[in-house]
Each structure stands twice: as C-alpha cells, then as structure tokens.
Design a protein around this motif. Structure first.
Motif, PDB file in Angstrom:
ATOM      1  N   ASP A 107       7.410  -9.566  14.480  1.00 15.08           N
ATOM      2  CA  ASP A 107       7.271  -8.216  13.952  1.00 15.08           C
ATOM      3  C   ASP A 107       6.425  -8.277  12.693  1.00 15.08           C
ATOM      4  OD1 ASP A 107       9.548  -9.444  12.473  1.00 15.08           O
ATOM      5  OD2 ASP A 107       9.459  -7.523  11.412  1.00 15.08           O
ATOM      6  N   CYS A 108       5.599  -7.268  12.474  1.00 17.14           N
ATOM      7  CA  CYS A 108       4.716  -7.271  11.310  1.00 17.14           C
ATOM      8  C   CYS A 108       4.658  -5.892  10.678  1.00 17.14           C
ATOM      9  CB  CYS A 108       3.301  -7.694  11.706  1.00 17.14           C
ATOM     10  SG  CYS A 108       3.167  -9.436  12.151  1.00 17.14           S
ATOM     11  N   GLY A 109       4.463  -5.902   9.374  1.00 19.12           N
ATOM     12  CA  GLY A 109       4.400  -4.672   8.606  1.00 19.12           C
ATOM     13  C   GLY A 109       5.736  -4.387   7.962  1.00 19.12           C
ATOM     14  N   VAL A 110       5.697  -3.988   6.703  1.00 19.86           N
ATOM     15  CA  VAL A 110       6.930  -3.684   5.993  1.00 19.86           C
ATOM     16  C   VAL A 110       6.612  -2.691   4.876  1.00 19.86           C
ATOM     17  CG1 VAL A 110       6.699  -5.603   4.346  1.00 19.86           C
ATOM     18  CG2 VAL A 110       8.974  -4.729   4.903  1.00 19.86           C
ATOM     19  N   PHE A 111       7.572  -1.813   4.595  1.00 20.73           N
ATOM     20  CA  PHE A 111       7.474  -0.810   3.529  1.00 20.73           C
ATOM     21  C   PHE A 111       6.397   0.234   3.857  1.00 20.73           C
ATOM     22  CE2 PHE A 111       8.754  -4.675   0.867  1.00 20.73           C
ATOM     23  CZ  PHE A 111      10.106  -4.461   1.100  1.00 20.73           C
ATOM     24  N   ASN A 112       5.923   0.914   2.815  1.00 19.27           N
ATOM     25  CA  ASN A 112       4.873   1.918   2.981  1.00 19.27           C
ATOM     26  C   ASN A 112       3.685   1.534   2.093  1.00 19.27           C
ATOM     27  OD1 ASN A 112       5.919   2.473   0.461  1.00 19.27           O
ATOM     28  ND2 ASN A 112       6.809   4.437   1.031  1.00 19.27           N
ATOM     29  N   GLU A 113       2.594   2.265   2.230  1.00 19.13           N
ATOM     30  CA  GLU A 113       1.400   1.915   1.465  1.00 19.13           C
ATOM     31  C   GLU A 113       0.551   3.150   1.195  1.00 19.13           C
ATOM     32  OE1 GLU A 113      -0.021   0.394  -0.945  1.00 19.13           O
ATOM     33  OE2 GLU A 113       0.517  -1.489   0.059  1.00 19.13           O
ATOM     34  N   ARG A 114      -0.232   3.049   0.139  1.00 19.10           N
ATOM     35  CA  ARG A 114      -1.103   4.135  -0.303  1.00 19.10           C
ATOM     36  C   ARG A 114      -2.522   3.606  -0.470  1.00 19.10           C
ATOM     37  NH1 ARG A 114      -3.116   6.508  -5.036  1.00 19.10           N
ATOM     38  NH2 ARG A 114      -2.885   8.789  -5.138  1.00 19.10           N
ATOM     39  N   MET A 115      -3.503   4.372   0.018  1.00 17.33           N
ATOM     40  CA  MET A 115      -4.908   3.999  -0.113  1.00 17.33           C
ATOM     41  C   MET A 115      -5.700   5.248  -0.515  1.00 17.33           C
ATOM     42  SD  MET A 115      -5.008   0.697   1.012  1.00 17.33           S
ATOM     43  CE  MET A 115      -6.542   0.242   1.844  1.00 17.33           C
ATOM     44  N   GLU A 116      -6.821   5.038  -1.187  1.00 14.07           N
ATOM     45  CA  GLU A 116      -7.667   6.146  -1.617  1.00 14.07           C
ATOM     46  C   GLU A 116      -9.104   5.930  -1.165  1.00 14.07           C
ATOM     47  OE1 GLU A 116      -7.464   7.133  -5.788  1.00 14.07           O
ATOM     48  OE2 GLU A 116      -5.448   6.285  -5.938  1.00 14.07           O
ATOM     49  N   LEU A 117      -9.796   7.042  -0.965  1.00 15.46           N
ATOM     50  CA  LEU A 117     -11.230   7.049  -0.729  1.00 15.46           C
ATOM     51  C   LEU A 117     -11.864   7.939  -1.791  1.00 15.46           C
ATOM     52  CD1 LEU A 117     -11.414   7.429   3.167  1.00 15.46           C
ATOM     53  CD2 LEU A 117     -11.972   5.395   1.836  1.00 15.46           C
ATOM     54  N   ARG A 118     -12.908   7.426  -2.459  1.00 17.26           N
ATOM     55  CA  ARG A 118     -13.571   8.180  -3.513  1.00 17.26           C
ATOM     56  C   ARG A 118     -15.094   8.082  -3.347  1.00 17.26           C
ATOM     57  NH1 ARG A 118     -10.585   5.424  -8.728  1.00 17.26           N
ATOM     58  NH2 ARG A 118      -8.431   6.063  -8.258  1.00 17.26           N
ATOM     59  N   PHE A 119     -15.736   9.228  -3.278  1.00 10.17           N
ATOM     60  CA  PHE A 119     -17.208   9.259  -3.343  1.00 10.17           C
ATOM     61  C   PHE A 119     -17.628   9.412  -4.796  1.00 10.17           C
ATOM     62  CE2 PHE A 119     -16.900  10.424   1.138  1.00 10.17           C
ATOM     63  CZ  PHE A 119     -17.998   9.777   1.685  1.00 10.17           C
ATOM     64  N   ASP A 120     -18.682   8.684  -5.198  1.00 10.80           N
ATOM     65  CA  ASP A 120     -19.221   8.889  -6.539  1.00 10.80           C
ATOM     66  C   ASP A 120     -20.399   9.872  -6.457  1.00 10.80           C
ATOM     67  OD1 ASP A 120     -21.559   7.549  -5.763  1.00 10.80           O
ATOM     68  OD2 ASP A 120     -21.014   5.678  -6.759  1.00 10.80           O
TER      69      ASP A 120
END
Length: 776
Positions: free
Chosen positions: A465-478
């Motif tokens: 089994d793989c993956g644990v907890f949660n996660e946050r990612m962002e995308l930003r254009f300059d």
C-alpha cells in the motif's frame, strides 16, 4: 502527443545539475562567520551519567561553547516525541518516550548524544570533544528484542514493564485457531528481518543560524520533511511559534525513510547558534551516521500458514517481535503496523490473526526504511507459501496461481483491513515468468553444475500500500508567463521537477521548459508533508490536478473578456482557450500575463493567476508485481551470485517510465543488500556496535546487483483521479524473499532447509557444512 507529457520517457531535468557538480547539499553551504560542531557520543550501551565536565574542552583552542544535558535542563528544552503511538488511534496503550537532544542522567545506546562542542573549525571541535570528561557507571545492556522480553532482562526504561513499548494485533484469534485445528497442512517458520542502516549517499547534516534582530531561527538540513522538522523543533523543543523557525532543505542525497525523522542535531545547531551568536554547522562522519541514524527492520517473526490438500490458503497466524531501539521515534510505529497489514500479501487469505510487540533495546532507534513493514509482511507470506509448496508437492507457480486474488474479486477486502481496488496478478506473474525464461531454467542448471555450482530459482508476488495523509500543492504564473509548481512534497532523488512538470505541461499545455519547481523552504512553501511512503505521485499529483483545473476555471472568464466572448462560449484544450466553432484562440500563458496588467481590467479579475489544490489518501493505492530470480551458489565458498533477475510491475498510469525503472533498480539494490549482505550487529554482551564502519557493514556493490529484465503490466488505479500507483518501494519489497527462496532452492539438494538474512558467504558455507555433518 506532447513529447514532454504524461507517459513519456523524459530525462530528468535535475540530472544535468547533479552530474556537473552543481548540486547544493548541506556540506556545500557555508555562511558568514560560521562555526563548526562535533558530538560527544556515548561509548556505552547503557550507563548512568554522574558527571559531564567540559572545562578542558572550553579551554581548548577555538572552542566557543559546549552544550550538555545539564544545559538542556537549565533552559527547559523539550525532547523529540514520536509522531504517534497506537493509543493515539484508539489502539492499545504503550510507553511514550521523548528522545532527548542530549542525554541527562543516563545513556541508552552506543551513539547516544552526551555533549555538543562548537569551535572555530571542524578539527578544533573534534579535538575538543575528546577533552570532555564523562563519568559513566555502566549498566547491563540488552540488544536483541527477544532477549529484552526475557524475565530479568535489563530495563531500558524503568517505566516500561517488560521492555514493551507497545503491542499491536489484527484479526480474529478464535476464528484463526479454529481453521488451523482442522487444516490439512500447517507450515511454520521462524524468520528474521535483519536490522539495516539506510546509508544515504549524503549523510545527515545541519546548519543552524539564529538572528537576534528578529528573534528567529533558520535551519539548513538534509531531510525528507522540512515542515515536519519545523513543527517538532518549534513546538516540542523550543516551544516557539512555527513562524519563528525557517527550515530549508536544498538538495538531499537520498533519505529512504531515515531522513523523515527529526534528529537532536537539528535542534542542537540552532540552540548553539543562539548561544554563540554565530551560525553553527554539523556534518557527521560515516561511523557517526552508522551509530546514530535511525535503523530499519529488526524483526523476529513466528509465522504459520494453514492450507487445504489442494494448496489453498485457509488462514495465517503470526507473532512478531520488533526491536525499536532505545526510543519510540518519529514514525517508528509504521513498520510494526504495516508488517501486520501486509501479511496476507496478494493472496486470498480468509482468516488471519497477527500480532506484534515493539520492544525497547539498548540500540539505536529504528524507524521506517524503504518499504517500512511491507517487506516484512511479504517476506513472511512468500517464505511460508514456498515451504507449503514443498511439503504439499505442488509446483511453486501453481500454488501461487491458486491463491492470488482474482480480478473478478475486486474490490477485494483483505482480512487486515485493506481494500485492493485493481490488479491482474496472475497475468502479471505469467508475463514475468516469460520475461525470465522460466522454462529454460533446467538447461542453465545443468550448465551450472558442470562448473561445480548449484543453481536455484524463485518467484515472488508482492503487493504493497502506498500514500499516506493529505497534501497541498500550488501553481503560480509570474508576470512573464512562467509557471511555478510550489510543492508540499519533497523530492530527494525521485525526480519531481521532471514528473510534476510533465503532468502540468500535459494538462495545461504550458511548455515543459518554462515550468519550475519550488520546494523545501518553509518560507516559500506555506505547508507540506514531505515525501515518504511513496506518496508523491498520488498525493502531489492529485493536488496538482485539482490546482490545474482551478487555474483553467479562474482564467476562463478573463480569456472570454479578452476575446470579447461569453464565458460559456469558451473552451480550453491543448493549452489554449478557444471560442467554440471558430479559430479564435488565446494561449493560457497570454491570459496569465494579462492578469498582471496594471490597468484596464475589470476589478473582479484581481491580480495574478494562481491556485492551490489538495489530495488525501482515502484510500491508498496498491502497486504490485512479480519478481523472478536465479542464483548460483559456490558450495566450496558459500558465495552467492545473482545470475538473472526479472521484474514485472503494475504501477497504474505511468508518468515517466525512465523514472519508474530507476526507482525499481534502486529498490532492488537495497532489497538484494538486505538479502545477501547488510546487517547492523551489536555485541550481545557489551552492546557495542560491531558494524560501525563500511569495513564491517556489507554494502552492495555494482557487481552484486545484476542487470534486470524489466517490464510493466499496468492496470489503472480506480480510487484516485490520476489512476496512478506508486513505485518507490516496490523493489525493496519483492527482492528479499525472491533472493532467499532462490538460495534455498539451490541449497535444498545439499540438505539445507533454512537460512536467515543476510545469506552471506559465511552463513551459506556454514549451512552447507552443518547439513553435511548432520548439525543444526
């Protein structure tokens, strides 16, 4: 097709920097007015400490300060807690320890931290560390987990009865016992999973810098989890707001779970910087790393498998003892738990009762190491099933074929609480057998015997089994249209800068070369959980998918405004917004630039184009696959050569096949190392670390790891939006039972029925001689 998109074998963009010596590791960082630190480590496995006298060290040339346990007490600094213990999740009660940043009153293993010496140069710090006088009163020590459970064993912690840190159990004991009582055959084995050291190419290291001007700390460290380190040190040690501590991890040369923990040195360099008024750098020797890095595995398990006359598994039972060292550290519970949960492996096992005790010993603490319990569970299942095939006289392939979970049974609820959503296990196994030329083995065996060698083979099916907890990612254009991925995960060899860019380029049509990755700096990444448990492709990727969708959703009204169309008449495809039914289009990057216009836009569009997404492990994914190995054994020397190795993996949707293959190869090297070479050894009487250098600890070399035939039989995961399954730990899960069963297959005609890891030449030679002379 986007040649840099999902599924393409894009070469890692990180590699050019690494291969040309432009990586930036902790050792490469030097701050103005930087001082250097050295540790005084305990030479005793167990002892009372009555006095630490640093006066001579303080008088030595260049010394700036010496920190001791007495200073820890005086400043009321906290210790390092475990992330959790079973009772926090409603499980049985245990004994919660707090790893001290410096020992106070007692040391509990060789390598326990006693004092921290800071000087103008690294050499001066090491010389002065030799001058610190410590009065030890040695106590009896216990280094083996089973010995620690014996009546009258030395107590590692007086408050932990019987040296038990915590117990765990899964399953139905009464139901399992009833099945075993009526089974046609019961096979039993006692197995050892040897204690291992991760030995990352880059040792741990840390630089602490305290700024009196704003009462804030900066830590440069080699970690897998920058935000986790910040939380533990800020909350547990210094008891300050997390905003008062910045953690920076630049390039990290391997972690393998070991660098997922928070270590005393990371707090010590910060504290020392505050005391000295200068940045403080600490880099260990390899011997110090072997003594003080978290170790892995260290399990003894008594396993049983009940079968009917046709070879179908009816039930499994096991009782395991895990040596977790002197403290419950970080995620130390994880390997104990997942060794239980993966016991049924990929097989349809109706009933289980599996239990474990985590036991304190006078050794370095253990924690997750590549696989983190999955290798232990799969090893038990495969060794028992191989033994069952022998005793029932059933072909080893056929007995697995009869017991593998069928696609029609999915989603399949395992008796340990997992739900396998997808997979074609038998098909992948057949594909691996063909890749390995299983049918041609007999000719190769005869050829080996002509040269005085014994040849053996084995196959393993594994699931994890793989993956644990949660996660946050962002995308930003300059403002110039360049896209930045701000990652809560943390790449330390996995190739995230490449794989994530492939995903985003595929979804948004942004040129691959204009996408950059930001990670590892808690001042630039608002939050993240790091990378471990092969979590990044599912959670980081899933969060990026959400963020990409939100980017399109946010940009679409502005694109419509710029093209003087209604938003409902605009669609997004291949990186551009188009007015339906026309050839009028505008690239996403042009829309992103428009978000930064200083005037001329309706105010509802705001300033800038960015979005954040999140993903959670509900449920995990289940990579699986088949390994086939052939070995040659020299009966005169006991030397084992892996002659052939084949792997077929199911990793769902493949983001980058080159990265997948590299991950499998790395996992195989570590799994082969465990099977044949690696073992942390402590003297049973004194508790001294015997394998304290690479002259004593057997690391796999290039000629120990064979060229591997590799293929994939991918069935998309049904429980995450990307269809991905993870790959980072697969090789280390499947290799140990495959190699050991192949060694036993070669030795069985000589009368050898059992061998434990590592199957070193000495162990193999001794097993052959014992069988020939009738010894045990």
């Amino acid at each position: 097709m986007n040649k840099f998109g999902i599924g393409q074998p894009v070469r890692r963009v990180e590699d050019a920097r690494f291969l040309t010596g432009r990586g930036r590791y902790v050792e490469d960082i030097d701050l103005p007015h930087q001082a250097y630190a050295a540790l005084v480590l305990s030479p005793h496995a167990h002892a009372l400490v009555s006095r630490v006298d640093a006066s001579k060290a303080l008088a030595a040339p260049g010394v700036l300060c010496v920190l001791t346990g007495a200073d820890v007490l005086a400043e009321k600094l906290g210790g390092l807690p475990p992330q959790f213990i079973p009772e926090d999740m409603g499980g049985p009660k245990g004994y919660r320890t707090f790893r001290p940043i410096l020992a106070t009153g007692k040391v509990r293993f060789v390598g326990d931290r006693v004092a921290f010496v800071v000087a103008e140069t690294a050499a001066q710090a090491r010389d002065a560390a030799e001058l610190v006088e410590v009065d030890y009163a040695p106590l009896p020590a216990v280094v083996r987990a089973e010995d620690a459970l014996a009546d009258g064993a030395p107590k590692v912690w007086d408050e932990a009865p019987g040296n038990v840190a915590f117990p765990l159990a899964i399953g139905n004991k009464e139901a399992a016992d009833a099945v075993f009582a009526r089974a046609h055959l019961v096979v039993r084995l006692r197995l050892e999973n040897n204690r291992l050291s991760a030995n990352a190419l880059e040792p741990r290291g840390a630089i602490g810098e305290y700024s009196a001007a704003d009462d804030a700390y900066t830590l440069y460290t080699s970690t897998q989890n920058p935000h986790g380190v910040r939380s533990v040190i800020a909350q547990a040690v210094f008891r300050i707001p997390e905003t008062g501590l910045r953690v920076v991890a630049n390039d990290v040369g391997g972690g393998f779970g070991m660098k997922g923990d928070t270590y005393p040195e990371e707090a010590l360099v910060l504290w020392a910087s505050r005391r000295c008024g200068r940045p403080v750098k600490w880099i260990p020797t390899r011997s110090e790393s072997l003594a003080s890095d978290d170790h892995g595995r260290d399990q003894v398990v008594y396993g049983e498998m009940a079968l009917d006359a046709s070879g179908r598994i009816l039930a499994m039972r096991s009782r395991a003892v895990h040596g977790i060292g002197a403290c419950v550290t970080g995620a130390a519970v994880v390997p104990v738990l997942y060794a239980l949960k993966l016991t049924p492996n990929a097989y349809a096992v109706p009933v289980v009762h599996v239990s474990a005790q985590a036991v304190f010993t006078n050794t370095t603490p253990t924690g997750p190491y590549r696989g983190a319990g999955r290798p232990e569970g799969v090893y038990l299942a495969e060794r028992l099933l191989e033994q069952a095939a022998i005793e029932l006289g059933i072909d080893r392939v056929e007995i697995r074929r009869r017991n593998l979970v069928a696609p029609a049974a999915m989603p399949y609820a395992s008796p340990t609480g997992f739900v396998y959503d997808s997979g074609e296990f038998a098909t992948a196994m057949e594909r691996c057998l063909a890749l390995a030329d299983w049918q041609g083995f007999e000719a190769r065996r005869i050829a080996s015997e002509r040269r005085g060698r014994r040849r053996g083979r084995a196959l393993t099916y594994y699931i994890e089994d793989c993956g644990v907890f949660n996660e946050r990612m962002e995308l930003r254009f300059d403002p110039g249209g360049t896209l930045t991925i701000v990652a809560g995960t943390f790449s330390h060899g996995q190739g995230h800068a490449t794989a994530y860019a492939q995903m985003v380029s595929d979804w948004l049509g942004v040129p691959f070369e204009s996408i950059r990755l930001v990670q590892g700096d808690t001042n630039q990444v608002s939050f993240g959980r790091g990378t471990y448990a092969s979590r990044s492709v599912m959670l980081g990727g899933g969060a990026l998918r959400m963020a990409a969708n939100l980017i399109v959703e946010k940009a679409k009204p502005l694109a419509a405004h710029l093209m003087e169309a209604a938003a409902g008449d605009v669609e997004f495809e291949e990186g551009s917004f188009r007015i339906k039914g026309t050839d009028r289009a505008m690239p996403l990057t042009d829309v992103a630039k428009a978000f930064y216009r200083p005037v001329g836009l309706p105010k509802q569009f705001g300033v800038g184009l960015e979005a954040s997404g999140f993903a959670a492990t509900e449920p995990p994914n289940f990579p699986n696959g088949c390994h086939v190995c052939e070995v040659e054994v020299d009966p005169e020397t006991g030397h084992v050569t892996i002659d052939r190795y084949a792997v077929v993996d199911d990793v769902g949707v493949v983001i980058n096949p080159l990265i997948c293959e590299g991950q499998v190869q790395g996992g195989l090297a570590q799994g082969i190392g465990q099977a044949l070479l690696e073992r942390v050894v402590y003297d049973r009487d004194s508790g001294q670390l015997v394998t304290g250098t690479f002259a004593d600890y057997g690391m796999p070399r290039s000629d120990d790891v064979p060229a591997t035939a590799m293929d994939f039989h991918n069935v998309p995961c049904k429980t995450n939006p990307l269809g991905v399954k993870s790959i980072g730990e697969a090789g280390s899960v499947g290799a140990p039972p495959t190699v050991i069963n192949a060694v036993l297959d070669a030795l069985r005609p000589l009368g050898v029925a059992h061998i434990d890891m590592p199957a070193t030449p000495l162990r193999v030679w001794e097993a052959i001689r014992a069988a020939q002379t009738g010894g045990a």
